[in-house]
Design an enzyme around this catalytic site. Structure first.
Site, PDB file in Angstrom:
ATOM      1  N   VAL A  38       5.750   4.904   1.250  1.00  0.00           N
ATOM      2  CA  VAL A  38       6.341   6.149   1.743  1.00  0.00           C
ATOM      3  C   VAL A  38       7.232   5.882   2.959  1.00  0.00           C
ATOM      4  O   VAL A  38       8.277   6.503   3.124  1.00  0.00           O
ATOM      5  CB  VAL A  38       5.237   7.174   2.078  1.00  0.00           C
ATOM      6  CG1 VAL A  38       5.847   8.474   2.590  1.00  0.00           C
ATOM      7  CG2 VAL A  38       4.393   7.466   0.839  1.00  0.00           C
ATOM      8  N   GLY A  53       0.811  -1.216   0.000  1.00  0.00           N
ATOM      9  CA  GLY A  53       0.000   0.000   0.000  1.00  0.00           C
ATOM     10  C   GLY A  53       0.839   1.259   0.000  1.00  0.00           C
ATOM     11  O   GLY A  53       2.065   1.250   0.131  1.00  0.00           O
ATOM     12  N   HIS A  54       0.161   2.397  -0.133  1.00  0.00           N
ATOM     13  CA  HIS A  54       0.838   3.683  -0.243  1.00  0.00           C
ATOM     14  C   HIS A  54       1.637   4.030   1.012  1.00  0.00           C
ATOM     15  O   HIS A  54       2.760   4.526   0.929  1.00  0.00           O
ATOM     16  CB  HIS A  54      -0.185   4.789  -0.523  1.00  0.00           C
ATOM     17  CG  HIS A  54      -0.772   4.722  -1.900  1.00  0.00           C
ATOM     18  ND1 HIS A  54      -0.061   4.265  -2.983  1.00  0.00           N
ATOM     19  CD2 HIS A  54      -2.007   5.065  -2.365  1.00  0.00           C
ATOM     20  CE1 HIS A  54      -0.826   4.332  -4.060  1.00  0.00           C
ATOM     21  NE2 HIS A  54      -2.009   4.813  -3.721  1.00  0.00           N
ATOM     22  N   LEU A  55       1.066   3.799   2.197  1.00  0.00           N
ATOM     23  CA  LEU A  55       1.767   4.168   3.416  1.00  0.00           C
ATOM     24  C   LEU A  55       3.058   3.373   3.564  1.00  0.00           C
ATOM     25  O   LEU A  55       4.092   3.910   3.993  1.00  0.00           O
ATOM     26  CB  LEU A  55       0.869   3.955   4.635  1.00  0.00           C
ATOM     27  CG  LEU A  55       1.415   4.511   5.962  1.00  0.00           C
ATOM     28  CD1 LEU A  55       1.538   6.030   5.907  1.00  0.00           C
ATOM     29  CD2 LEU A  55       0.535   4.092   7.133  1.00  0.00           C
TER      30      LEU A  55
END
Length: 878
Positions: A527, A522-524
């Site tokens: 990052v 996922g995106h989190l």
């Protein structure tokens, strides 16, 4: 200069005559004007040097900064250097106007760097996806450039048809609505505020964009491109509108989850959805991400991809390699029923598939409980609904292997591991929705870590998936909503139920991330890996087990969380990743500083020490400060009354010391030619003198044949040393300029030239010490070694030191008065006792002996020091 020194010596040797009152008053006015200009120059010089030091620290440190920092500091340095030049000319009768064109040239070069803009790489407002190539990334964004590349170069890989609204369209939209200047104005204050200020700015800018009008020519281009898409498909499709900002989807700057995508958009809402996506460039998460990634706002124009919507039976994200361990050769797939949105935003824990690339078999299959799924609505938009197949696999084994083969094909084509978003429609066809470079990390080996059974700390939680490797410690902070975001403390462990992309705002401030649910694709998670933040996902019960405020150690590699700080683990933790290195803002600061901070003028005695040879703003400050000190001692033959301001210090030391009282450096007016230490009120001068006189100098060290020959060679080849031994101000005469809280000592002891400048008062933030040292009688290599020798000693006493060849520059600032006075004693001692040590620098035994003696003397000297009395009394220095 030698003529000036001779006149000064002759002037001081004459018996004083009582001056006429009018002439004396005229002299006082002249001196007051010079002293005022000198003080202005000193203040501007100290401010400029402090700004330069902050820029240096920022360039080489872990601090995140934006273009506002660069522009603000560069402008402030320019203003102060201009004030230095103006004050120097006021002080000298305008003898240094040649500095002005040099300064103006440097200022224009700095402005050119700061105001550099790149025109759009693609001039068209809209391009069909099939016309887009990989090398158009600067005009359409990497996301859409990659999809265009796949659709053109890999016909066997399906990509939904569509078109791209380019960076040129974004530029037109801003210009049409007059938003460029307005946004820049609002962003000027962004870096200085807290999260609450950023939240307000974010809302204001987004609202301005949403209120804006899509220019008629752009609206027509979007409408025409959609009509061509509909004609190609034989129907009016719903579309997915995806952000594709310039710089998005790069290895170090993925922007994962920072911008908005609008799914299942009807043709009636294309323009409003377009504006929503443009506005998402200024969402709080995106603003903070760009700030901490060092990206200039003007370097990130927003492009938008518009593609036919895929009615997904299942979707997800796959990595062509394991992102947390580059050594593992597997394809990692996260999948859910319905749209891939539920994987990328972390709302559903996905199924996990690992495909072994050696055997092409399913190495791991974990079917999660997936109570919700994202699906399209009949009209437009998407919704999370109950999933009737919550415990069933979202993929078949055959589909997982097909996906893995596609992942490998994309990796081969792009020649790097890929992060791929995909969907499978009801007919079983796989569509690629995104393919971007995958950042890979190397997980620590078991040999690098202490055995878990050897740790005594209580285990609070064990399990979960490593989303980003590493170990970190901090207090638990539970985040549930935006209010928690605003209150999140620096260095806390972020604990949350879902791996929501919005929490990426906190990653630059977080020590680690722990979630109950959320996939590592996922995106989190993306990052977190970019920022080098340890992350442990899918623990299922972290929010229940971890108490807010409790200090914990998160071991993502060991899939464990411990109570307290586990130093055995933290000792193996990698330092926090420097996120600014190589970013556009970092490179801008680095380029600007080439005109600001380098110091080329290091030798005041060199014929090259002239205004026209200044190559940086630092050079100008160095030149101006050196010349200003000389100007304060300038004595014209027809102004013999000036001798009333200069006194010879009465001392037993076998050197001459001249003292110029700038204002309140004497306790009272001193008649005659001499002043005693008892009459001195300058606190920094007395502390410096204490270091000078505390330990008698033993004389020059014994010199071997090599050292002696180096002296002869050095003296024979350096014309600037020819008169260094003469009994002149630049021979063995040294001079102080003093006030009660200020002291400047310029000293030439034989072949050695040094300066000490100090401002010491009751306000620590105003206090500073500066020391420079150069010269020596030996050859150049020995002089360089001696400069390094002195640097090592000063660094032990907390000075920030820079050595350039045989020149040394040291500074200390911002400390309390007693502390600064002990360091002045150190400088006084070093000024006297390190001269002529250059002669023995190639003799290790002698070097070791002198090092031990100097450190022993300094230990006794600094230990014996006592703070001075309150201002107004007579300082009693030991």
């Amino acid at each position: 200069m030698s003529g000036f020194l001779t006149r000064l010596k002759n002037l001081l040797s004459r018996p004083p005559a009582k001056p006429p009152a009018a002439a004396m008053e005229d002299l006082r006015r002249t001196f007051r004007a010079k002293f005022h200009a000198f003080k202005v120059l000193l203040n501007a010089n100290n401010t400029a040097l402090a700004l330069m030091a902050e820029m240096e620290t920022t360039l080489h440190g872990q601090r995140s900064f934006g273009l506002t920092f660069v522009r603000g500091h560069a402008t402030a340095v320019c203003v102060n250097v201009y004030n230095i030049i103006r004050a120097l000319n006021d002080l000298s009768g305008h003898r240094y106007t040649a500095l002005l064109p040099v300064f103006e040239d440097l200022r224009e070069k700095i402005e050119a760097v700061l105001n550099r803009e790149n025109p759009p790489a693609v001039q068209e407002l809209v391009l069909p996806l099939e016309q887009v190539t990989r090398d158009m990334a600067d005009g359409v964004g990497s996301k859409m450039a990659n999809l265009g590349e796949i659709s053109r170069a890999l016909p066997e890989v399906a990509v939904p048809p569509g078109f791209v609204i380019t960076a040129a369209a974004y530029d037109l939209f801003l210009r049409h609505n007059g938003l460029k200047e307005e946004i820049n104005r609002r962003l000027q204050a962004m870096e200085q505020g807290g999260l609450d200020d950023l939240y307000r700015l974010s809302s204001e800018i987004q609202l301005e964009i949403i209120r804006g009008e899509v220019p008629p020519e752009l609206a027509a281009a979007i409408t025409d491109a959609y009509a061509q898409l509909a004609a190609r498909l034989g129907q009016a499709p719903k579309v997915a509108m995806r952000s594709s900002a310039i710089g998005e989807d790069a290895v170090e700057t993925s922007f994962a989850g920072q911008y908005r995508s609008e799914l299942n958009v009807s043709p009636d809402n294309l323009l409003s959805a377009y504006k929503e996506i443009l506005a998402s460039k200024y969402a709080l998460t995106a603003l903070t991400y760009r700030l901490h990634k060092g990206l200039r706002d003007e370097d990130v124009p927003m492009c938008v991809g518009c593609m036919a919507m895929v009615e997904a039976a299942s979707g997800g994200v796959m990595y062509s390699r394991d992102p947390t361990d580059i050594r593992r050769r597997v394809v990692l797939i996260n999948s859910v029923h319905g749209l891939a949105k539920a994987v990328v935003d972390g709302t559903v824990t996905p199924d996990v598939w690992e495909i072994d690339l050696e055997t092409w078999t399913v190495r791991r299959r974990e079917i999660a409980h997936k109570p919700r799924r994202a699906v399209t609505l009949p009209g437009e938009g998407v919704v999370l609904e109950d999933n009737p197949a919550a415990d069933e696999p979202s993929l078949t084994e055959e589909q997982a292997l097909r996906l893995a083969r596609l992942a490998v094909r994309l990796e081969e084509h792009f020649r790097s591991p890929q992060d791929i978003e995909w969907s499978i429609d009801g007919a079983g066809q796989i569509f690629i929705l995104q393919s971007r470079p995958l950042q890979q990390l190397v997980a620590p080996s078991a040999a690098d870590r202490p055995a878990p059974e050897g740790l005594t700390h209580r285990v609070l939680l064990r399990g979960g998936e490593r989303a980003s490797p590493g170990v970190a410690a901090g207090p638990v902070c539970l985040v549930k909503n935006n209010l928690d975001v605003l209150q999140f403390p620096e260095g806390a462990v972020l604990v949350t139920a879902f791996a929501h992309p919005a929490w990426a705002t906190l990653l630059p401030r977080a020590a680690a991330v722990v979630t109950d649910r959320g996939g590592i694709t996922g995106h989190l998670a993306n990052v977190a890996r970019e920022f080098g933040i340890p992350a442990l996902f899918n623990t299922f019960e972290a929010t229940r087990l971890l108490t807010p405020g409790l200090e914990v150690t998160v071991d993502a590699d060991g899939h464990s969380i411990y109570e307290g700080r586990v130093e055995e683990l933290l000792a193996h933790a990698a330092p926090k990743k420097g996120v600014m290195l190589g970013t556009p803002v970092y490179e801008t600061l680095k380029e600007v500083m080439t005109y600001i901070t380098p110091l080329y003028l290091t030798d005041p005695d060199s014929p090259a020490f002239r205004p026209e040879n200044c190559r940086s703003l630092h050079d100008i400050t160095r030149f101006a400060h050196e010349v200003a000190v000389r100007e304060m001692f300038t004595i014209e033959e027809d102004r013999a009354l000036t001798r009333y301001f200069i006194k010879r210090l009465k001392t037993d030391l076998p050197m001459e010391w001249l003292v110029l009282n700038l204002e309140d450096g004497f306790k009272e007016e001193v008649p005659g030619r001499e002043v005693t230490l008892d009459q001195i009120a300058s606190v920094p001068m007395l502390a410096l003198w204490d270091g000078i006189s505390a330990v008698p100098w033993e004389g020059p060290p014994p010199v071997d044949t090599g050292g002696f020959l180096s002296i002869v060679l050095g003296a024979a080849t350096d014309p600037h040393l020819a008169t260094a031994g003469e009994r002149t101000l630049y021979g063995n005469v040294n001079y102080f300029m003093i006030s009660r809280s200020f002291c400047n000592l310029t000293s030439r002891l034989g072949f050695h030239f040094s300066t000490v400048e100090a401002l010491t008062g009751d306000e620590p933030f105003e206090n500073y010490l500066r020391f420079s040292f150069k010269g020596g009688a030996a050859d150049h290599p020995r002089r360089v070694l001696r400069a390094q020798f002195v640097a090592e000693i000063l660094e032990m006493y907390d000075f920030k030191v820079e050595v350039r060849e045989d020149a040394l520059f040291a500074r200390l600032e911002g400390e309390a008065l007693p502390y600064m006075l002990t360091r002045l004693r150190v400088l006084g001692y070093v000024t006297i006792h390190t001269r002529q040590l250059d002669m023995i620098m190639l003799n290790p035994e002698e070097v070791a002996r002198y090092r031990a003696k100097i450190l022993g003397d300094l230990e006794r000297l600094t230990r014996a020091g006592t703070p001075p009395p309150e201002a107004g009394g007579s300082p009693e220095l030991p």
